[in-house]
Write an enzyme that holds these catalytic residues in place. Sequence first.
Site, PDB file in Angstrom:
ATOM      1  N   SER A  96       0.801  -1.231   0.000  1.00 38.71           N
ATOM      2  CA  SER A  96       0.000   0.000   0.000  1.00 38.71           C
ATOM      3  C   SER A  96       0.831   1.278   0.000  1.00 38.71           C
ATOM      4  O   SER A  96       0.304   2.349  -0.303  1.00 38.71           O
ATOM      5  CB  SER A  96      -0.941   0.016   1.208  1.00 38.71           C
ATOM      6  N   LYS A 137       0.518   4.650   6.823  1.00 39.26           N
ATOM      7  CA  LYS A 137      -0.002   5.505   5.752  1.00 39.26           C
ATOM      8  C   LYS A 137       0.638   6.889   5.875  1.00 39.26           C
ATOM      9  O   LYS A 137       1.326   7.194   6.840  1.00 39.26           O
ATOM     10  CB  LYS A 137      -1.527   5.655   5.841  1.00 39.26           C
TER      11      LYS A 137
END
EC number: 3.4.21.89
Length: 282
Positions: free
Chosen positions: A99, A170
Amino acid sequence: MTDHRDGVSTDGDAPSGPPDAIRLPRAPTGSGAPSTSSASGAGERTAARVAQRERRASTPGRRAGRMLRETAIVVVVALVLSLLIKTFVAQSFWIPSESMENTLVPGDRVVVSKFTPGPFALKRGDIIVFHDPDHWLQEPNAKRTGVSGAVTSVLQWIGLYPSGDNDLIKRVIGLPGDHVKCCNTRGQITVNGVGLSEPYIYPGGGTDQKTFSVTVPSGRVWVMGDNRGDSSDSRFHDDGTGRTGSVPESDIIGRTDMIVWPVNRMGWLSNYPSTFDKVPKP
């Protein structure tokens, strides 16, 4: 009879010899005075006791015992220091997914600073590690079982083995109060009306997989993966209010500062200040 000549008393039996002769005191004799031979004997006995103690201390069993004690002390001190560092200073994590490509790839080991948030404030562009805020991981990584699983868990708790099995990583795009939107006519994410030029996005991945327009609630941050086409981030967990998709600051473990493994990828991680420097305060 007393003779007072020259001030010398002659009571009783006067000594023979010249009246002005001075008699020197005799050295004491008997058990009250140490002799040279007895002092020598005491020194020999002391030396013998010291030599005996040294021989006992140098026996293999005693040497091994001393070594084990010293090793145990070193190990305990190292474990305590590692636990303190992991709890208050920094912690290592490994990257399990795609990701955050190409910034981070599966298998990377990173160091996360515990000083952010805290003494140092979060900034837009920071890469953070955080606990799963609300079942974002639909299929959490299987827990390690058996002896090896128990050992791994203990080492992770102490800080001697990288964590990351069920935590997320993230990039912060919006801070509390920011209005974050996707997308403008150029396909850019906007923050407080300013379009972002994001050089860290996975090449060819784009960022318009899902449209949204939210104001980040107080005490929370809006996060997105650099690989926008393969990141289940804030966009896909929000109900339109900005609350369900944002991450509570209390769930943030820290800011990711650098890659430490593998060696050929070692280096500091940027929060790309030039991408966010024109964003006004909300």
